[in-house]
Design a protein around this motif. Structure first.
Motif, PDB file in Angstrom:
ATOM      1  N   THR A 136      14.833  31.654  35.354  1.00  0.00           N
ATOM      2  CA  THR A 136      14.867  33.054  34.880  1.00  0.00           C
ATOM      3  C   THR A 136      13.352  33.335  34.362  1.00  0.00           C
ATOM      4  O   THR A 136      13.054  33.113  33.159  1.00  0.00           O
ATOM      5  N   ASN A 180      15.897  36.801  37.928  1.00  0.00           N
ATOM      6  CA  ASN A 180      16.399  35.452  37.953  1.00  0.00           C
ATOM      7  C   ASN A 180      16.749  34.931  39.550  1.00  0.00           C
ATOM      8  O   ASN A 180      17.434  35.862  40.289  1.00  0.00           O
ATOM      9  N   GLN A 197      13.238  40.644  33.934  1.00  0.00           N
ATOM     10  CA  GLN A 197      13.760  39.561  33.729  1.00  0.00           C
ATOM     11  C   GLN A 197      14.182  39.218  35.359  1.00  0.00           C
ATOM     12  O   GLN A 197      15.058  40.020  35.827  1.00  0.00           O
ATOM     13  N   LEU A 247      18.809  27.549  38.515  1.00  0.00           N
ATOM     14  CA  LEU A 247      18.356  29.012  38.009  1.00  0.00           C
ATOM     15  C   LEU A 247      16.777  28.874  37.574  1.00  0.00           C
ATOM     16  O   LEU A 247      16.474  28.174  36.680  1.00  0.00           O
TER      17      LEU A 247
END
Length: 327
Positions: free
Chosen positions: A198, A172, A170, A196
């Motif tokens: 993600t 970010n 993941q 953001l």
């Protein structure tokens, strides 16, 4: 046990089943996770412009997994060092430019009950973060902004063997900014926004690869304003605005919740009565009575169990009044 079906727009109160509330007598401890650590930090100043923030942590993590007979089936013992180091440069007395790198151990996720290894705790993850930012302090206003990147492992249930395991990452990437201070003699503002991305990669599943993480909006912002009424020093009006972007409801990003904006209003007045400071407050939260989801996410951090997705309704318009006496 399924009692029936209904929708939020047309709720139904279901009666208890004829046999009564089901009992759960097969509860057991499936996993025990321990973590402890020691942190050491120091700031080294070279001159008026350059300084370093040095932090080091030593973490110990151990886990034991058990079956429903109380027999230990697996586990691990591990430890590691986590650095968090910053370099700071001041081009002027009221300015700071900084860069930070950090890496740390964190507890691994627990496998969902639907996996071939239910309740198993995965080995610790190592996540890393890099960040660069700028801060400015003016006589009445403080401003800061930063860009950052966070990488952490992503665990999923492998569709081939149904084993819960680390399958990808993941990532970010984001940018944020905040501002606060007295913009006028009677007006104070405080606010910020975050953008953001993600991105979940290498999941081993084409339908979930390169998708946005469940429940995380691409942007979020807030602004709080407080105004002092003329003719005194103890009566204030306040307004708080929050804006949140759409959020994916599942791992495949099949649909998104709508963007929402919520405004709260308030007032407070303070005065001394019988040598006691007394404050009256009244607030109206969600003035527009906006219908929105306050929390949206999987039942576990990885979102591997479709049946465990959770969502909570945001609070409707709410009026509250209070009086506080200081003793």
């Amino acid at each position: 046990m399924l009692l029936g079906s209904a929708s939020i727009s047309n709720p139904v109160v279901f009666g208890l089943p004829p046999a009564g509330i089901p009992t759960h007598n097969n509860l057991f401890i499936s996993s025990v996770v321990h973590q402890q650590g020691v942190n050491v930090a120091d700031t080294v100043t070279l001159d008026d412009r350059w300084s370093f923030r040095l932090t080091l942590s030593q973490d110990w993590i151990w886990t034991d997994n058990y079956n429903n007979a109380g027999v230990r089936t697996s586990g691990y013992r591990t430890n590691g060092i986590g650095p968090l180091e910053s370099v700071m440069y001041k081009p002027a007395a009221n300015m700071t430019i900084y860069a930070t790198y950090g890496s740390s151990l964190q507890q691994g996720d627990l496998a969902p009950g639907t996996a071939a290894n239910p309740g198993a705790a995965l080995a610790p993850y190592r996540s890393s973060q890099v960040e660069a930012g700028y801060k400015l302090a003016l006589p009445r206003i403080a401003f800061s902004t930063a860009v950052f990147r966070i990488d952490r492992p992503f665990a999923n249930t492998d569709p081939v063997d149904n084993v819960f395991k680390i399958s990808g990452d993941q990532v970010n990437n984001g940018v944020e900014a905040t501002v606060s201070g007295r913009v006028a003699r009677r007006l104070v503002l405080s606010g910020g926004f975050t953008v953001l991305d993600t991105n979940v990669t290498k999941t081993g599943n084409a339908s979930t690869d390169n998708k946005q993480f469940v429940g995380i909006p691409r942007f979020k912002s807030s602004l709080l304003a407080e105004y002092r009424l003329p003719g005194g020093t103890a009566t204030f009006l306040s307004a708080n605005w929050q804006s949140v972007g759409g959020r994916p409801i599942d791992d495949i990003n099949s649909t998104y919740t709508p963007e929402y904006n919520v405004v709260d209003l308030g007032a407070r007045h303070a005065r001394t009565i019988m040598n006691r400071l007394t404050t009256w407050r009244i607030t109206v939260n969600n003035v527009g009575d906006v219908h929105y989801w306050s929390t949206l996410g999987p039942g576990n951090i990885t979102g591997t169990n479709v049946g465990s997705y959770t969502a909570h309704l945001g609070s409707p318009r709410t009026v509250a009044a209070s009086m506080e006496v200081a003793f």
